[in-house]
Design a protein around this motif. Sequence first.
Motif, PDB file in Angstrom:
ATOM      1  N   THR A 151       0.849  -1.191   0.000  1.00  0.00           N
ATOM      2  CA  THR A 151       0.000   0.000   0.000  1.00  0.00           C
ATOM      3  C   THR A 151       0.887   1.244   0.000  1.00  0.00           C
ATOM      4  OG1 THR A 151      -0.100   0.131   2.404  1.00  0.00           O
ATOM      5  CG2 THR A 151      -1.830  -1.165   1.305  1.00  0.00           C
ATOM      6  N   ALA A 152       0.322   2.350  -0.434  1.00  0.00           N
ATOM      7  CA  ALA A 152       1.080   3.593  -0.492  1.00  0.00           C
ATOM      8  C   ALA A 152       1.447   4.092   0.902  1.00  0.00           C
ATOM      9  CB  ALA A 152       0.279   4.654  -1.237  1.00  0.00           C
ATOM     10  N   SER A 153       0.611   3.810   1.904  1.00  0.00           N
ATOM     11  CA  SER A 153       0.903   4.283   3.262  1.00  0.00           C
ATOM     12  C   SER A 153       2.086   3.543   3.884  1.00  0.00           C
ATOM     13  CB  SER A 153      -0.336   4.136   4.149  1.00  0.00           C
ATOM     14  OG  SER A 153      -0.735   2.777   4.184  1.00  0.00           O
ATOM     15  N   ASP A 154       2.397   2.335   3.400  1.00  0.00           N
ATOM     16  CA  ASP A 154       3.532   1.575   3.922  1.00  0.00           C
ATOM     17  C   ASP A 154       4.839   1.919   3.226  1.00  0.00           C
ATOM     18  OD1 ASP A 154       1.764   0.267   5.557  1.00  0.00           O
ATOM     19  OD2 ASP A 154       1.588  -1.507   4.255  1.00  0.00           O
ATOM     20  N   ALA A 155       4.805   2.763   2.212  1.00  0.00           N
ATOM     21  CA  ALA A 155       5.986   3.014   1.388  1.00  0.00           C
ATOM     22  C   ALA A 155       6.612   4.366   1.694  1.00  0.00           C
ATOM     23  CB  ALA A 155       5.609   2.959  -0.087  1.00  0.00           C
ATOM     24  N   GLN A 156       7.907   4.421   1.505  1.00  0.00           N
ATOM     25  CA  GLN A 156       8.632   5.679   1.658  1.00  0.00           C
ATOM     26  C   GLN A 156       8.370   6.572   0.443  1.00  0.00           C
ATOM     27  OE1 GLN A 156      12.900   5.233   1.729  1.00  0.00           O
ATOM     28  NE2 GLN A 156      13.163   7.064   2.955  1.00  0.00           N
ATOM     29  N   ALA A 157       8.158   5.976  -0.724  1.00  0.00           N
ATOM     30  CA  ALA A 157       7.881   6.720  -1.944  1.00  0.00           C
ATOM     31  C   ALA A 157       6.836   5.965  -2.761  1.00  0.00           C
ATOM     32  CB  ALA A 157       9.153   6.888  -2.767  1.00  0.00           C
ATOM     33  N   THR A 158       6.107   6.715  -3.584  1.00  0.00           N
ATOM     34  CA  THR A 158       5.080   6.127  -4.449  1.00  0.00           C
ATOM     35  C   THR A 158       5.344   6.531  -5.890  1.00  0.00           C
ATOM     36  OG1 THR A 158       3.451   6.236  -2.678  1.00  0.00           O
ATOM     37  CG2 THR A 158       2.603   5.990  -4.904  1.00  0.00           C
ATOM     38  N   PHE A 159       5.377   5.538  -6.764  1.00  0.00           N
ATOM     39  CA  PHE A 159       5.529   5.778  -8.202  1.00  0.00           C
ATOM     40  C   PHE A 159       4.138   5.842  -8.814  1.00  0.00           C
ATOM     41  CE2 PHE A 159       5.810   4.258 -12.561  1.00  0.00           C
ATOM     42  CZ  PHE A 159       6.836   5.045 -13.067  1.00  0.00           C
ATOM     43  N   LEU A 160       3.790   7.004  -9.373  1.00  0.00           N
ATOM     44  CA  LEU A 160       2.470   7.208  -9.960  1.00  0.00           C
ATOM     45  C   LEU A 160       2.609   7.394 -11.459  1.00  0.00           C
ATOM     46  CD1 LEU A 160       1.243   9.830  -7.361  1.00  0.00           C
ATOM     47  CD2 LEU A 160       0.426   7.496  -7.562  1.00  0.00           C
ATOM     48  N   PRO A 161       2.120   6.452 -12.244  1.00  0.00           N
ATOM     49  CA  PRO A 161       2.172   6.648 -13.692  1.00  0.00           C
ATOM     50  C   PRO A 161       1.139   7.690 -14.112  1.00  0.00           C
ATOM     51  CG  PRO A 161       1.039   4.617 -13.189  1.00  0.00           C
ATOM     52  CD  PRO A 161       1.540   5.175 -11.885  1.00  0.00           C
ATOM     53  N   GLY A 162       1.499   8.445 -15.118  1.00  0.00           N
ATOM     54  CA  GLY A 162       0.562   9.428 -15.671  1.00  0.00           C
ATOM     55  C   GLY A 162      -0.031   8.872 -16.947  1.00  0.00           C
ATOM     56  N   ALA A 163      -0.008   9.675 -17.977  1.00  0.00           N
ATOM     57  CA  ALA A 163      -0.564   9.258 -19.262  1.00  0.00           C
ATOM     58  C   ALA A 163       0.388   8.297 -19.963  1.00  0.00           C
ATOM     59  CB  ALA A 163      -0.804  10.474 -20.138  1.00  0.00           C
ATOM     60  N   GLU A 164      -0.192   7.303 -20.590  1.00  0.00           N
ATOM     61  CA  GLU A 164       0.569   6.371 -21.423  1.00  0.00           C
ATOM     62  C   GLU A 164      -0.017   6.500 -22.819  1.00  0.00           C
ATOM     63  OE1 GLU A 164       1.803   1.656 -21.591  1.00  0.00           O
ATOM     64  OE2 GLU A 164       0.614   2.401 -19.936  1.00  0.00           O
ATOM     65  N   TYR A 165       0.786   6.994 -23.749  1.00  0.00           N
ATOM     66  CA  TYR A 165       0.289   7.337 -25.071  1.00  0.00           C
ATOM     67  C   TYR A 165       1.078   6.597 -26.135  1.00  0.00           C
ATOM     68  CZ  TYR A 165      -0.869  10.375 -29.031  1.00  0.00           C
ATOM     69  OH  TYR A 165      -1.274  10.860 -30.240  1.00  0.00           O
ATOM     70  N   ARG A 166       0.378   5.822 -26.955  1.00  0.00           N
ATOM     71  CA  ARG A 166       0.999   5.108 -28.076  1.00  0.00           C
ATOM     72  C   ARG A 166       0.450   5.697 -29.359  1.00  0.00           C
ATOM     73  NH1 ARG A 166       2.341  -0.818 -26.789  1.00  0.00           N
ATOM     74  NH2 ARG A 166       2.412  -0.822 -24.544  1.00  0.00           N
ATOM     75  N   ASP A 167       1.354   5.959 -30.298  1.00  0.00           N
ATOM     76  CA  ASP A 167       0.946   6.596 -31.536  1.00  0.00           C
ATOM     77  C   ASP A 167       1.635   5.934 -32.719  1.00  0.00           C
ATOM     78  OD1 ASP A 167      -0.351   8.406 -33.150  1.00  0.00           O
ATOM     79  OD2 ASP A 167       1.104  10.008 -32.811  1.00  0.00           O
TER      80      ASP A 167
END
Length: 170
Positions: free
Chosen positions: A64-80
């Motif tokens: 969980t995010a509360s157990d972590a020192q840092a959180t990796f949050l992905p944003g937009a994933e765009y394929r073209d």
Amino acid sequence: MRAALRSIWLVPALALLAACGFQLRGAYTLPFESLYIAVPDYSVVGAHLKRAIRASGSTRLALTASDAQATFLPGAEYRDRVVLSVSGTGRVSELRLRYLFSYRLTDDKGRDLVAPGSVELIRDLTYDDSNVLAKQQEETLLWRDMESDLVQQLMRRLAAAKPVFQAAAE
């Protein structure tokens, strides 16, 4: 005689290679004790990123995010997929594949530890109407290659990150 000559040249060559700072890419050491990866379970990039972090051995993946020192949050994933050139008869002859992935790295209070970033990958692909199945397979392989390249770039960026953790007294 030849073996002796090879070893005479091999030792200085290896010494020069070591002196220039070259070293094989090994496991990455991330500057976090624990990290939460906020990606869906079905994400291919997320699965590869989690596997790479587990392989590094220095950082624990939090559940969980509360157990972590840092959180990796992905944003937009765009394929073209863009047509680069067409033949004289108007048929596609060259394509460009573009993959854009943005992300943020935050602490447990939602503050950015490093500036939000993005990774852009581009591959060019020739196209031939007479080999449609082969070109579709080649395109699929290029997308997979771009996914693994993305994970390697994300690991390098996470390892190079210099996060500023706030004091616990706040």
